[in-house]
Scaffold this motif. Structure first.
Motif, PDB file in Angstrom:
ATOM      1  N   SER A 194       0.834  -1.208   0.000  1.00  0.00           N
ATOM      2  CA  SER A 194       0.000   0.000   0.000  1.00  0.00           C
ATOM      3  C   SER A 194       0.868   1.256   0.000  1.00  0.00           C
ATOM      4  O   SER A 194       0.557   2.230  -0.687  1.00  0.00           O
TER       5      SER A 194
ATOM      6  N   LYS B  66      -5.932   1.742   0.553  1.00  0.00           N
ATOM      7  CA  LYS B  66      -6.268   1.462   1.948  1.00  0.00           C
ATOM      8  C   LYS B  66      -5.190   0.527   2.488  1.00  0.00           C
ATOM      9  O   LYS B  66      -4.732  -0.351   1.768  1.00  0.00           O
ATOM     10  N   THR B  67      -4.839   0.680   3.719  1.00  0.00           N
ATOM     11  CA  THR B  67      -3.883  -0.270   4.296  1.00  0.00           C
ATOM     12  C   THR B  67      -4.674  -1.347   5.027  1.00  0.00           C
ATOM     13  O   THR B  67      -5.826  -1.132   5.413  1.00  0.00           O
ATOM     14  N   GLY B  68      -4.027  -2.470   5.208  1.00  0.00           N
ATOM     15  CA  GLY B  68      -4.650  -3.569   5.948  1.00  0.00           C
ATOM     16  C   GLY B  68      -5.752  -4.277   5.190  1.00  0.00           C
ATOM     17  O   GLY B  68      -6.592  -4.925   5.794  1.00  0.00           O
ATOM     18  N   ASP B  69      -5.740  -4.172   3.878  1.00  0.00           N
ATOM     19  CA  ASP B  69      -6.718  -4.915   3.069  1.00  0.00           C
ATOM     20  C   ASP B  69      -6.621  -6.403   3.339  1.00  0.00           C
ATOM     21  O   ASP B  69      -5.537  -6.958   3.343  1.00  0.00           O
TER      22      ASP B  69
HETATM   23 MG   LIG Z   1      -1.955  -2.950   2.218  1.00  0.00          MG
END
Ligand SMILES: [Mg+2]
Ligand SMILES: Nc1nc2c(ncn2[C@@H]2O[C@H](COP(=O)(O)OP(=O)(O)OP(=O)(O)O)[C@@H](O)[C@H]2O)c(=O)[nH]1
Length: 279
Positions: free
Chosen positions: A131, A144-147
């Motif tokens: 990301s 988006k982070t943490g997908d």
């Molecule tokens: Mg990510």
């Protein structure tokens, strides 16, 4: 040793299909790996999926890895692939990456009339900086982070300033759990945080690896006179130096374990690589 991992076979199949479907739509793939663990942070499945499609191997987090080792890894990969080092946090190496992509685009379009935008996809195991890299390439906070893997909510193409298009869903590969060493390396680097082993054991394992490969850095950071015989002894000596002591003068293994993991992950011990090319 490794339990409580949510990569069950059904999930892997779905992820593989998702990456496969997305790959069909792109001209080139950027495989992001962690420069500190270039073996453990790769998934062999990617070779099978990418096949002959142009690929760039990006050694990300190169700022945390040993510079000499970075060079060795670049030499190693360059025999088969296009490769470069990146720091997606500061943007280091991004210009080189863009230059390389533009060259690849020219190669593809040579002698052709109507030109479709060059399309890219980024793949890699969790937490390697996919990301961050997407945001660097688009020049804004696009990803988006943490997908979570396997979750696609409509595909979207992000536009780069040079006209290229980047698929917004990064392909999240599952790490190589089959090899316990790879599991440990990924945990050291924060790719599968609290999911394998407990913190004291993980910290002790890391101390063992550091004592072997980077004894001078370990001695310097923790003011050790000597490297002791066993990881446990080193851990205890380090705990004493850092005041990780419980009432009754007992060693606080939890605290020294967490401390060494944190200091490794933030490169406070130094720039460290855990895997080296053979030969
Ligand atoms: Mg990510
Ligand atoms: N020091 C350093 N940190 C980085 C670099 N790239 C990313 N990070 C950090 O690494 C962490 C993970 O980055 P992300 O971009 O969220 O990683 P990701 O691959 O998208 O992670 P998932 O979506 O969970 O698979 C963040 O805290 C980033 O700030 C880098 O090149 N150097």
């Amino acid at each position: 040793m490794i339990d409580n991992i949510n990569w069950y076979p059904g999930h892997m199949k779905k992820t593989r299909e998702l990456i496969q479907d997305n790959l069909k739509m792109v001209d080139a793939v950027i495989e992001v790996i962690d420069a500190r663990i270039p073996v453990s942070s790769r998934n062999p499945i990617i070779d099978e999926l990418v096949k002959d499609k142009p690929r760039i191997i990006a050694l990300n987090k190169s700022d945390l890895a040993d510079e000499a080792a970075n060079r060795r890894w670049v030499d190693h990969f360059v025999a088969k692939d296009r490769v470069l080092t990146l720091n997606s946090m500061s943007g280091g190496g991004i210009k080189n990456l863009l230059k390389l992509l533009e060259k690849m685009e020219r190669e593809k379009n040579e002698g052709k009339g109507s030109l479709k935008p060059y399309r890219l996809m980024i793949v890699g195991v969790p937490n390697v900086g996919k990301s961050s890299l997407i945001n660097r390439l688009t020049g804004r906070k696009s990803a988006k982070t943490g997908d979570k893997p396997g979750v696609t909510k409509g595909k979207q193409w992000l536009k780069l300033n040079n006209g290229m298009q980047l698929l917004d869903t990064p392909g999240i590969l599952w790490p190589k759990f089959e090899d316990p060493k790879a599991g440990l390396n990924l945990a050291f680097c924060g790719s599968i945080k609290d999911e394998i082993l407990d913190v004291p054991t993980l910290g002790m394992e890391l101390i063992g690896v550091l004592a072997e490969n980077y004894p001078e850095l370990l001695k310097e950071r923790y003011k050790l006179d000597e490297i002791a015989e066993t990881p446990l002894e080193n851990m205890e000596n380090m705990a004493l130096k850092r005041g990780c002591i419980l009432p009754g003068k007992r060693i606080d293994y939890e605290r020294i374990g967490k401390l060494v993991l944190d200091e490794f992950r933030s490169a406070k011990i130094g720039r460290i690589t855990l895997e080296f090319p053979k030969g």
